[in-house]
Design an enzyme around this catalytic site. Structure first.
Site, PDB file in Angstrom:
ATOM      1  N   TYR A 196       0.836  -1.203   0.000  1.00  0.00           N
ATOM      2  CA  TYR A 196       0.000   0.000   0.000  1.00  0.00           C
ATOM      3  C   TYR A 196       0.871   1.252   0.000  1.00  0.00           C
ATOM      4  O   TYR A 196       0.716   2.131  -0.850  1.00  0.00           O
ATOM      5  CB  TYR A 196      -0.896  -0.036   1.233  1.00  0.00           C
TER       6      TYR A 196
ATOM      7  N   ASN B 152      -6.170   9.367   8.485  1.00  0.00           N
ATOM      8  CA  ASN B 152      -7.288   8.504   8.900  1.00  0.00           C
ATOM      9  C   ASN B 152      -8.631   9.243   8.850  1.00  0.00           C
ATOM     10  O   ASN B 152      -8.763  10.308   9.455  1.00  0.00           O
ATOM     11  CB  ASN B 152      -7.070   7.985  10.322  1.00  0.00           C
TER      12      ASN B 152
ATOM     13  N   ARG C 298     -10.483  -1.680  10.589  1.00  0.00           N
ATOM     14  CA  ARG C 298      -9.884  -0.421  11.038  1.00  0.00           C
ATOM     15  C   ARG C 298     -10.299  -0.120  12.461  1.00  0.00           C
ATOM     16  O   ARG C 298     -11.307  -0.625  12.955  1.00  0.00           O
ATOM     17  CB  ARG C 298     -10.297   0.712  10.114  1.00  0.00           C
TER      18      ARG C 298
ATOM     19  N   ASN D 127     -13.811  -1.253  14.138  1.00  0.00           N
ATOM     20  CA  ASN D 127     -13.643  -2.370  15.087  1.00  0.00           C
ATOM     21  C   ASN D 127     -14.135  -1.997  16.475  1.00  0.00           C
ATOM     22  O   ASN D 127     -14.941  -2.710  17.072  1.00  0.00           O
ATOM     23  CB  ASN D 127     -12.156  -2.734  15.217  1.00  0.00           C
TER      24      ASN D 127
HETATM   25  N1  UDP Z   1      -5.849  -0.865  16.180  1.00  0.00           N
HETATM   26  C1  UDP Z   1      -6.195  -1.412  17.427  1.00  0.00           C
HETATM   27  N2  UDP Z   1      -7.224  -2.294  17.480  1.00  0.00           N
HETATM   28  C2  UDP Z   1      -7.960  -2.647  16.384  1.00  0.00           C
HETATM   29  C3  UDP Z   1      -7.628  -2.082  15.127  1.00  0.00           C
HETATM   30  C4  UDP Z   1      -6.553  -1.195  15.061  1.00  0.00           C
HETATM   31  O1  UDP Z   1      -5.568  -1.116  18.454  1.00  0.00           O
HETATM   32  O2  UDP Z   1      -8.896  -3.452  16.539  1.00  0.00           O
HETATM   33  C5  UDP Z   1      -4.737   0.095  16.111  1.00  0.00           C
HETATM   34  C6  UDP Z   1      -3.684  -0.216  15.058  1.00  0.00           C
HETATM   35  O3  UDP Z   1      -2.690  -1.076  15.568  1.00  0.00           O
HETATM   36  C7  UDP Z   1      -3.157   1.173  14.744  1.00  0.00           C
HETATM   37  C8  UDP Z   1      -4.360   2.084  14.931  1.00  0.00           C
HETATM   38  O4  UDP Z   1      -5.280   1.344  15.723  1.00  0.00           O
HETATM   39  O5  UDP Z   1      -2.169   1.544  15.682  1.00  0.00           O
HETATM   40  C9  UDP Z   1      -5.023   2.486  13.634  1.00  0.00           C
HETATM   41  O6  UDP Z   1      -5.254   1.326  12.882  1.00  0.00           O
HETATM   42  P1  UDP Z   1      -6.065   1.305  11.520  1.00  0.00           P
HETATM   43  O7  UDP Z   1      -6.047  -0.119  11.034  1.00  0.00           O
HETATM   44  O8  UDP Z   1      -7.393   1.939  11.698  1.00  0.00           O
HETATM   45  O9  UDP Z   1      -5.277   2.236  10.492  1.00  0.00           O
HETATM   46  P2  UDP Z   1      -3.756   2.679  10.258  1.00  0.00           P
HETATM   47  O10 UDP Z   1      -3.729   4.081  10.697  1.00  0.00           O
HETATM   48  O11 UDP Z   1      -2.824   1.827  11.082  1.00  0.00           O
HETATM   49  O12 UDP Z   1      -3.554   2.495   8.803  1.00  0.00           O
END
Ligand code: UDP
Length: 323
Positions: free
Chosen positions: A147, A176, A188, A192
């Site tokens: 990505y 985000n 996400r 979630n």
């Molecule tokens: N995250 C979390 N629990 C979840 C999903 C994501 O703690 O169930 C954390 C993830 O590790 C990251 C942040 O939330 O640090 C944002 O994750 P996301 O997948 O939304 O997007 P990113 O900004 O990482 O692309």
């Protein structure tokens, strides 16, 4: 007679795409919404199908398409880590071949084209907050690289088509973004946590929750994309778009539990590899050039997103086995 602007939105049935199609229709444009439904659903645009200025096309941007258009918003690409890591080769093809095909279309039709790039081009940033002149800290062969590097290659292609062929381009780096019509199972953090909280299930906090993100409500983001497309031709970007309010993921978890009135407990899970430690956009450039800054506060945006997911659960739109 006034001629309507014909606008192509790739990824138009996705979360952001469907909101963008709505706003473009409201502005009087004719909208061609193109999607392959890899991680989107037709239900996102079902309410637009009756509109005589709206057309839905099933197509994968990895293949060329011949249309006559005035503007192109290139949104097509899975954006959640769970979705884009499911088929990483396809993710890279979507970013790179998709960009080449859409830039080719822009070249043939003399259309203006906007690329939705990402804060992921900064990787795990060594500079904070991130401004557009920072070149980033990206792992070129990790799980996120399909990505991150795909989107970086697309930025490079956009700049080269602009310099070499004089194409009118706009590069937006989206941080985000959240809101109604996020896919409830896209993995996400916002979707979630809300789905877990509404069902009184454990909240899955990855790592110790000290990593930060900045969350922009979808309506603010769509305002910015429309303003960027309408900006003078010399404005090419890249330009950061996001909400500079920065929160730890633990803070987000606690807010979601409180706003949902949930009994969920927060449980720790391993931190995924290459998960950026901090992320916050410097949006000075967007403020100066577009006169834009986001106005929806996190709590306010979460409330309307929670209301949306409550409806999704009531409709039973999420498969039983995920219960
Ligand atoms: N995250 C979390 N629990 C979840 C999903 C994501 O703690 O169930 C954390 C993830 O590790 C990251 C942040 O939330 O640090 C944002 O994750 P996301 O997948 O939304 O997007 P990113 O900004 O990482 O692309």
């Amino acid at each position: 007679m006034l001629t309507q602007k014909r606008v192509l939105v790739t990824g138009g049935a996705g979360f952001l795409g469907s909101h963008l199609c709505e706003r473009l229709l409201a502005s009087g444009a004719e909208v061609l919404c193109l999607d392959n439904y890899y991680c989107s659903t037709r239900s996102n645009v079902h309410h637009l199908l009756w509109h005589n200025r709206f057309e839905l096309i099933r197509h994968d941007v990895c293949f060329p398409i011949y249309l006559e258009v005035d503007e192109i918003y290139n949104l097509a690409c899975p954006a959640s880590p769970v979705h884009y890591q499911r088929d990483p080769v396809q993710t890279m093809k979507t970013s790179v071949s998709g960009a080449i095909n859409m830039l080719g279309l822009a070249k043939r039709t003399h259309a203006k084209i906007l690329q939705t790039s990402t804060s992921e081009v900064y990787g795990d940033p060594a500079v904070h907050p991130q401004s557009e002149d920072y070149w980033g800290n990206v792992n070129p062969h990790g799980l996120r690289s399909c990505y991150d590097e795909g989107k970086r290659a697309a930025e490079s292609l956009f700049m080269d088509y602009h310099r070499q062929h004089g194409i009118r381009i706009k590069i937006a780096r989206l941080f985000n973004t959240y809101g109604p019509r996020m896919h409830p199972e896209d993995g996400r953090v916002v979707s979630n946590f809300i789905m877990q909280a509404l069902r009184n299930r454990p909240i899955t906090l990855y790592g110790d929750g000290s990593q930060t993100r900045s969350f922009c409500f979808v309506h603010d983001m769509i305002d910015a994309l429309l303003l960027l497309m309408d900006s003078p031709d010399e404005v090419t970007g890249p330009i950061n778009l996001g909400n500079p309010g920065e929160f730890t993921i633990l803070e987000l978890a606690e807010s979601v539990v409180r706003l949902c009135g949930s009994k969920s407990e927060i449980v720790r899970k391993p931190l995924p590899p290459d998960d950026p430690a901090r992320r916050r956009p410097d949006i000075t450039k967007a403020g100066k050039i577009l006169g834009w800054s986001p106005c929806v506060k996190l709590e306010q945006g979460l409330e309307s997103t929670i209301a949306y997911f409550e409806k999704v659960i009531r409709r039973g739109a999420v498969a039983e086995e995920t219960d």
